[in-house]
Each structure stands twice: as structure tokens, then as C-alpha cells.
Design a protein around this motif. Structure first.
Motif, PDB file in Angstrom:
ATOM      1  N   LEU A   1     -16.987  13.160 -11.608  1.00 43.85           N
ATOM      2  CA  LEU A   1     -15.645  13.870 -12.356  1.00 43.85           C
ATOM      3  C   LEU A   1     -14.610  14.191 -11.285  1.00 43.85           C
ATOM      4  CD1 LEU A   1     -16.674  13.836 -15.887  1.00 43.85           C
ATOM      5  CD2 LEU A   1     -15.958  12.288 -14.968  1.00 43.85           C
ATOM      6  N   ILE A   2     -14.594  15.369 -10.908  1.00 44.81           N
ATOM      7  CA  ILE A   2     -14.161  16.027  -9.666  1.00 44.81           C
ATOM      8  C   ILE A   2     -13.203  15.391  -9.408  1.00 44.81           C
ATOM      9  CG2 ILE A   2     -13.772  16.758  -8.096  1.00 44.81           C
ATOM     10  CD1 ILE A   2     -16.466  19.026  -8.754  1.00 44.81           C
ATOM     11  N   LEU A   3     -14.263  14.302  -8.589  1.00 48.94           N
ATOM     12  CA  LEU A   3     -12.961  13.249  -7.867  1.00 48.94           C
ATOM     13  C   LEU A   3     -12.224  12.062  -8.305  1.00 48.94           C
ATOM     14  CD1 LEU A   3     -13.387  12.022  -4.957  1.00 48.94           C
ATOM     15  CD2 LEU A   3     -14.775  10.680  -5.671  1.00 48.94           C
ATOM     16  N   PHE A   4     -13.343  12.030  -9.620  1.00 45.13           N
ATOM     17  CA  PHE A   4     -11.771  11.179 -10.774  1.00 45.13           C
ATOM     18  C   PHE A   4     -10.184  11.948 -10.550  1.00 45.13           C
ATOM     19  CE2 PHE A   4     -10.399  10.286 -14.918  1.00 45.13           C
ATOM     20  CZ  PHE A   4     -10.364   8.565 -14.844  1.00 45.13           C
ATOM     21  N   ALA A   5     -10.935  13.289 -11.268  1.00 42.60           N
ATOM     22  CA  ALA A   5      -9.777  14.053 -11.125  1.00 42.60           C
ATOM     23  C   ALA A   5      -8.612  14.362 -10.659  1.00 42.60           C
ATOM     24  CB  ALA A   5     -10.205  15.428 -12.248  1.00 42.60           C
ATOM     25  N   ALA A   6      -9.165  14.417  -9.082  1.00 46.31           N
ATOM     26  CA  ALA A   6      -8.395  14.734  -8.016  1.00 46.31           C
ATOM     27  C   ALA A   6      -7.026  13.927  -7.747  1.00 46.31           C
ATOM     28  CB  ALA A   6      -8.963  14.965  -6.903  1.00 46.31           C
ATOM     29  N   VAL A   7      -8.091  12.469  -7.468  1.00 47.66           N
ATOM     30  CA  VAL A   7      -7.368  11.319  -7.749  1.00 47.66           C
ATOM     31  C   VAL A   7      -6.527  11.540  -8.536  1.00 47.66           C
ATOM     32  CG1 VAL A   7      -7.161   8.563  -6.514  1.00 47.66           C
ATOM     33  CG2 VAL A   7      -9.230   9.872  -6.170  1.00 47.66           C
ATOM     34  N   VAL A   8      -6.307  11.082  -9.339  1.00 49.24           N
ATOM     35  CA  VAL A   8      -5.461  10.677 -10.454  1.00 49.24           C
ATOM     36  C   VAL A   8      -4.726  12.198 -10.367  1.00 49.24           C
ATOM     37  CG1 VAL A   8      -5.122  11.608 -13.610  1.00 49.24           C
ATOM     38  CG2 VAL A   8      -7.482  10.251 -12.562  1.00 49.24           C
ATOM     39  N   GLY A   9      -4.619  13.407  -9.973  1.00 45.42           N
ATOM     40  CA  GLY A   9      -3.499  14.337  -9.460  1.00 45.42           C
ATOM     41  C   GLY A   9      -2.934  13.545  -8.828  1.00 45.42           C
ATOM     42  N   VAL A  10      -3.195  12.662  -7.373  1.00 46.01           N
ATOM     43  CA  VAL A  10      -2.939  12.197  -6.590  1.00 46.01           C
ATOM     44  C   VAL A  10      -2.168  11.394  -6.749  1.00 46.01           C
ATOM     45  CG1 VAL A  10      -2.700  11.246  -4.116  1.00 46.01           C
ATOM     46  CG2 VAL A  10      -4.239  13.096  -4.542  1.00 46.01           C
ATOM     47  N   VAL A  11      -2.537  10.746  -7.755  1.00 43.78           N
ATOM     48  CA  VAL A  11      -1.724   9.031  -8.218  1.00 43.78           C
ATOM     49  C   VAL A  11      -0.579  10.309  -9.249  1.00 43.78           C
ATOM     50  CG1 VAL A  11      -2.031   7.476 -10.055  1.00 43.78           C
ATOM     51  CG2 VAL A  11      -3.384   7.743  -8.112  1.00 43.78           C
ATOM     52  N   LEU A  12      -0.941  10.780  -9.999  1.00 51.34           N
ATOM     53  CA  LEU A  12       0.316  11.274 -10.997  1.00 51.34           C
ATOM     54  C   LEU A  12       1.590  11.981 -10.096  1.00 51.34           C
ATOM     55  CD1 LEU A  12      -1.908  13.348 -13.476  1.00 51.34           C
ATOM     56  CD2 LEU A  12      -0.264  11.098 -13.738  1.00 51.34           C
ATOM     57  N   LEU A  13       0.813  12.574  -8.611  1.00 54.36           N
ATOM     58  CA  LEU A  13       1.631  13.226  -7.827  1.00 54.36           C
ATOM     59  C   LEU A  13       2.783  12.419  -7.524  1.00 54.36           C
ATOM     60  CD1 LEU A  13       0.183  16.735  -6.534  1.00 54.36           C
ATOM     61  CD2 LEU A  13       2.623  16.536  -8.009  1.00 54.36           C
ATOM     62  N   LEU A  14       2.369  11.665  -6.732  1.00 52.50           N
ATOM     63  CA  LEU A  14       2.466  10.950  -5.777  1.00 52.50           C
ATOM     64  C   LEU A  14       3.170   9.263  -5.968  1.00 52.50           C
ATOM     65  CD1 LEU A  14       0.065  10.411  -2.239  1.00 52.50           C
ATOM     66  CD2 LEU A  14       2.170  12.008  -2.595  1.00 52.50           C
ATOM     67  N   ARG A  15       3.256   8.587  -7.693  1.00 50.89           N
ATOM     68  CA  ARG A  15       3.546   7.510  -7.988  1.00 50.89           C
ATOM     69  C   ARG A  15       4.411   7.940  -8.778  1.00 50.89           C
ATOM     70  NH1 ARG A  15      -0.866   4.095 -10.482  1.00 50.89           N
ATOM     71  NH2 ARG A  15      -1.736   3.897  -8.623  1.00 50.89           N
ATOM     72  N   GLY A  16       5.307   6.489  -8.086  1.00 48.69           N
ATOM     73  CA  GLY A  16       6.631   6.897  -8.847  1.00 48.69           C
ATOM     74  C   GLY A  16       7.757   8.421  -8.024  1.00 48.69           C
ATOM     75  N   ALA A  17       7.152   8.526  -7.224  1.00 45.73           N
ATOM     76  CA  ALA A  17       7.911   9.368  -6.421  1.00 45.73           C
ATOM     77  C   ALA A  17       8.722   8.839  -5.392  1.00 45.73           C
ATOM     78  CB  ALA A  17       6.925  10.092  -5.183  1.00 45.73           C
ATOM     79  N   GLY A  18       9.146   7.405  -5.471  1.00 40.69           N
ATOM     80  CA  GLY A  18       9.672   6.646  -4.734  1.00 40.69           C
ATOM     81  C   GLY A  18       8.903   5.393  -4.026  1.00 40.69           C
ATOM     82  N   LYS A  19       9.214   4.500  -4.677  1.00 38.49           N
ATOM     83  CA  LYS A  19       8.623   2.934  -3.776  1.00 38.49           C
ATOM     84  C   LYS A  19       9.877   2.570  -3.256  1.00 38.49           C
ATOM     85  CE  LYS A  19       5.654   1.956  -6.953  1.00 38.49           C
ATOM     86  NZ  LYS A  19       4.995   3.219  -7.292  1.00 38.49           N
ATOM     87  N   PRO A  20       9.018   1.799  -2.001  1.00 41.21           N
ATOM     88  CA  PRO A  20      10.177   1.368  -1.302  1.00 41.21           C
ATOM     89  C   PRO A  20      11.035   0.354  -1.706  1.00 41.21           C
ATOM     90  CG  PRO A  20       7.922   0.309  -0.876  1.00 41.21           C
ATOM     91  CD  PRO A  20       7.828   1.632  -1.986  1.00 41.21           C
ATOM     92  N   THR A  21      11.891   0.443  -1.550  1.00 39.14           N
ATOM     93  CA  THR A  21      13.427  -0.845  -2.929  1.00 39.14           C
ATOM     94  C   THR A  21      13.656  -2.237  -1.804  1.00 39.14           C
ATOM     95  OG1 THR A  21      15.314   0.357  -1.174  1.00 39.14           O
ATOM     96  CG2 THR A  21      14.430   1.014  -3.852  1.00 39.14           C
ATOM     97  N   THR A  22      13.772  -1.741  -0.793  1.00 38.54           N
ATOM     98  CA  THR A  22      13.789  -2.933   0.491  1.00 38.54           C
ATOM     99  C   THR A  22      11.870  -3.213   1.744  1.00 38.54           C
ATOM    100  OG1 THR A  22      15.124  -1.637   1.949  1.00 38.54           O
ATOM    101  CG2 THR A  22      16.342  -2.790   1.102  1.00 38.54           C
ATOM    102  N   ARG A  23      11.436  -3.691   1.495  1.00 37.72           N
ATOM    103  CA  ARG A  23      10.138  -3.793   1.827  1.00 37.72           C
ATOM    104  C   ARG A  23       9.970  -4.531   2.923  1.00 37.72           C
ATOM    105  NH1 ARG A  23       5.273  -4.262  -1.648  1.00 37.72           N
ATOM    106  NH2 ARG A  23       5.886  -2.870  -3.363  1.00 37.72           N
ATOM    107  N   ASP A  24      11.268  -5.082   3.433  1.00 38.31           N
ATOM    108  CA  ASP A  24      11.338  -6.058   4.212  1.00 38.31           C
ATOM    109  C   ASP A  24      11.460  -5.303   5.382  1.00 38.31           C
ATOM    110  OD1 ASP A  24      11.422  -9.581   3.484  1.00 38.31           O
ATOM    111  OD2 ASP A  24      11.260  -7.849   2.312  1.00 38.31           O
ATOM    112  N   VAL A  25      12.228  -4.504   5.255  1.00 39.08           N
ATOM    113  CA  VAL A  25      12.084  -3.083   6.607  1.00 39.08           C
ATOM    114  C   VAL A  25      11.640  -2.776   7.606  1.00 39.08           C
ATOM    115  CG1 VAL A  25      14.603  -1.354   7.190  1.00 39.08           C
ATOM    116  CG2 VAL A  25      14.763  -3.116   5.083  1.00 39.08           C
ATOM    117  N   ALA A  26      10.870  -1.774   6.643  1.00 36.16           N
ATOM    118  CA  ALA A  26       9.673  -1.432   7.459  1.00 36.16           C
ATOM    119  C   ALA A  26       9.052  -2.301   8.614  1.00 36.16           C
ATOM    120  CB  ALA A  26       8.504  -0.616   6.418  1.00 36.16           C
ATOM    121  N   GLN A  27       8.146  -1.664  10.071  1.00 36.89           N
ATOM    122  CA  GLN A  27       8.021  -2.463  11.068  1.00 36.89           C
ATOM    123  C   GLN A  27       6.381  -2.604  10.941  1.00 36.89           C
ATOM    124  OE1 GLN A  27       9.673  -4.587  13.055  1.00 36.89           O
ATOM    125  NE2 GLN A  27      11.187  -4.617  11.667  1.00 36.89           N
TER     126      GLN A  27
END
Lengths: 73, 250
Positions: B74-100
Motif C-alpha cells: 500500500l505504501i508503493l500504491f500510495a507513492a505512485v498515486v502521489g506521483v500521478v496526482l502531481l505529474l498528470r495534468g502538469a502539462g500534456k504535450p500539445t504538438t506530439r509530432d515535434v519531439a525527436q
């Protein structure tokens, strides 16, 4: 054998601390981790060595590299 | 006094004290191979006759201290949930074809797919024989997830993203965590102790050794593998976002 690996990992740990460039530091920490894996195998703790092997050489460098790339923009 | 001197003045006594403590602590330890702890000796002696598992470590993790393992999971589960909460929605790539990060070499791609398959296979083997030989759910789980990293590296993040969608990955992690608790609660409802081994110890040295411990083993493997893959995906998504922004600024 134990003494050799212990000395090597102590040297690698010192190298990690003294290295100032984060990118080189990640590679060094990966090598240090590998030495710890060997140490665990030598000390007959294969269960710990197996998880350490992946975490220290794959998971940790990957996450730190991504974080450095992101913060250095 | 310059900053360097002050830093030395603060650090050196602390390092000295810690070093003395460390030396004092380790000098009292038994030499390697001469462990005298009571529980270690006891478990080494009773695991095989009592639980029919040849890997004592896995028997301890999933049986003798099974409820601790649930907390660990459950510690691992909570840690990953924390990462997802912080990072997801922090900015999605808008123009996906640019990155090399496209991989142009076919040879590398084939090698990568073969390597990923090998890593997953080794992971599955570590889980399956976790109660017989060194390995188990945690070790196998991280090995399986490392196969996905090989795919990222040799086939590109976008190729992975087409297969590994959040809506497929997130439930897998939850299922792994939930399965462990469900197995524990099911035995509790049936009137047995929490995480009771309801299949009996099985036959030592075979895949049936340890009985229902192998279910807990697979539940942890699913949880750990999915948690690590979600973690890598979130961090690499950040990397790809920053790549997109870099090229956008230039």
C-alpha cells in the motif's frame, strides 16, 4: 572476495559524492548500485540483489534523468 | 571566514561523530555467515517443514509477516498515486509530432522488442518460482516493468503510448493492490485468520509449494509491475513534454 567488493563499493560511493556533474553522477551511482548488487550476491542475499539490480540500474537513473531534463529547461 | 571554511567547520564534526558511531555499531556485529539472531535461526529451521517452501525469504514476506507486506504494497500504491496526482495534468504535450524521440534504426527496434520480451519472461519466471528459488512478486514485478523501459528506449515513447493507455494501466495497479487485501479478507470472512493459507502447504520444490501464498505472490507482482510502469510512463511523459517545449521556444 567480500573485502574486495566492499572496498570497490566504498570507492564508487566516494566517486558518486565527489562527482559534481549530475549526468555523470547518475552513471556513477548506477555503477555503485551494480557493485552493491555484487556485494549482495557475495553475501548470499540473492532476493535483495534481484530487486536492487533493476531499481539501481533502470528505475532510479530513468527517473532522475527525466527530472534533470525537466528542471534544466 | 569564507563560506567554504564555515561549511567545513559544520560538516567535519558531524561526519566525525557519525563515523565513530558507525564504526562502533558495526564492530559489534557478528562476522558474515555467523548470524546468531533467534528468529532467523528459527525461521530457517521451520520454513521447509511448516510451509513447504524452499525460499525462506518469500515465505517470510507472504506468510510470517504477510500483513506487513500488505502495508508495504500500500505504501508503493500510495507513492505512485502521489506521483500521478502531481505529474498528470502538469502539462500534456500539445504538438506530439515535434519531439525527436523516434527510433530510426530497424535493427535497434527488433533488438529492443526481443530484449523487452526477454525481460518480461525473466520477470514472469522470477514470480512463478518465487517460492522455490530466489525471486518473488517484488523482484519479478520490477523486472517485468524494466521490459517496458527497454521498449521506451528502443521503440520510442509514442509507440509505447499507443499501447499503454492510462485507462488500461491504472486499473491493473489497483487490481494488484486490491487482490492482496481481498485474499486476506476472504479468509477472514471464512472464519480463518487474515491471509490464512487456504490451500495447504503443497509440495516442496514444485510450483504448488506454499499453497495460496502463490496467489499473494502474483497479486504483488501485478501491483509492483503496474505501479512501476505507471511511474515510468508519468516521468517519461514529463520528459516528452519538456522536449516539445524546448523545440517550441527555439
Amino acid at each position: 572476495m567480500i573485502a574486495v567488493v566492499l572496498v570497490l563499493s566504498a570507492l564508487a560511493a566516494t566517486a558518486v559524492v565527489l562527482c559534481l556533474d549530475p549526468l555523470r553522477q547518475i552513471v556513477l551511482s548506477g555503477m555503485y548500485g551494480l557493485l552493491l548488487v555484487i556485494l549482495f550476491v557475495v553475501l548470499q542475499a540473492p532476493d535483495v540483489a534481484l530487486s536492487m539490480l533493476v531499481v539501481t540500474t533502470v528505475a532510479y537513473p530513468l527517473i532522475v534523468l527525466a527530472a534533470i531534463r525537466r528542471t534544466r529547461r | 571566514m569564507n563560506r567554504r571554511a564555515i561549511r567545513g567547520l559544520v560538516a567535519l564534526p558531524a561526519i566525525g561523530v557519525l563515523g565513530v558511531l558507525l564504526a562502533w555499531g558495526t564492530s559489534g556485529l557478528a562476522p558474515f555467515g555467523h548470524f546468531h539472531g533467534f528468529y532467523g535461526q528459527l525461521l530457517n529451521a521451520i520454513t521447509l517443514p511448516e510451509r513447504h517452501t524452499t525460499n525462506t525469504v518469500t515465505a517470510i514476506v507472504f506468510d510470517y509477516r504477510g500483513i506487513d507486506t500488505m502495508g508495504e504494497e500500500l505504501i508503493l500504491f500510495a507513492a505512485v498515486v502521489g506521483v500521478v496526482l502531481l505529474l498528470r495534468g502538469a502539462g500534456k504535450p500539445t504538438t506530439r509530432d515535434v519531439a525527436q524521440d523516434e527510433v530510426r534504426s530497424d535493427a535497434l527496434r527488433y533488438f529492443g522488442v526481443a530484449g523487452a520480451a526477454l525481460a518480461v519472461l525473466v520477470g514472469l519466471w522470477l514470480v512463478a518460482f518465487g517460492l522455490v528459488t530466489p525471486g518473488g512478486g517484488f523482484q519479478g514485478g520490477v523486472a517485468i516493468a524494466s521490459g517496458v523501459v527497454v521498449l521506451f528506449l528502443t521503440a520510442g515513447f509514442r509507440s509505447w503510448r499507443r499501447v499503454g493507455k492510462e485507462r488500461h494501466l491504472d486499473p491493473l495497479e489497483g487490481t494488484g493492490a486490491a487482490a492482496f487485501i481481498t485474499l486476506g479478507l476472504a479468509t477472514l470472512i471464512a472464519g480463518a485468520p487474515f491471509l490464512h493459507n487456504f490451500l495447504g502447504p503443497g509440495e516442496a520444490g514444485t510450483l504448488f509449494s506454499g499453497g495460496s501464498l502463490s496467489f499473494l505472490n502474483w497479486a504483488v507482482a501485478l501491483e509492483v509491475a503496474a505501479a512501476n510502469v505507471v511511474l515510468y510512463t508519468e516521468f517519461l511523459a514529463q520528459y516528452v513534454v519538456s522536449l516539445v517545449r524546448d523545440t517550441g521556444d527555439e
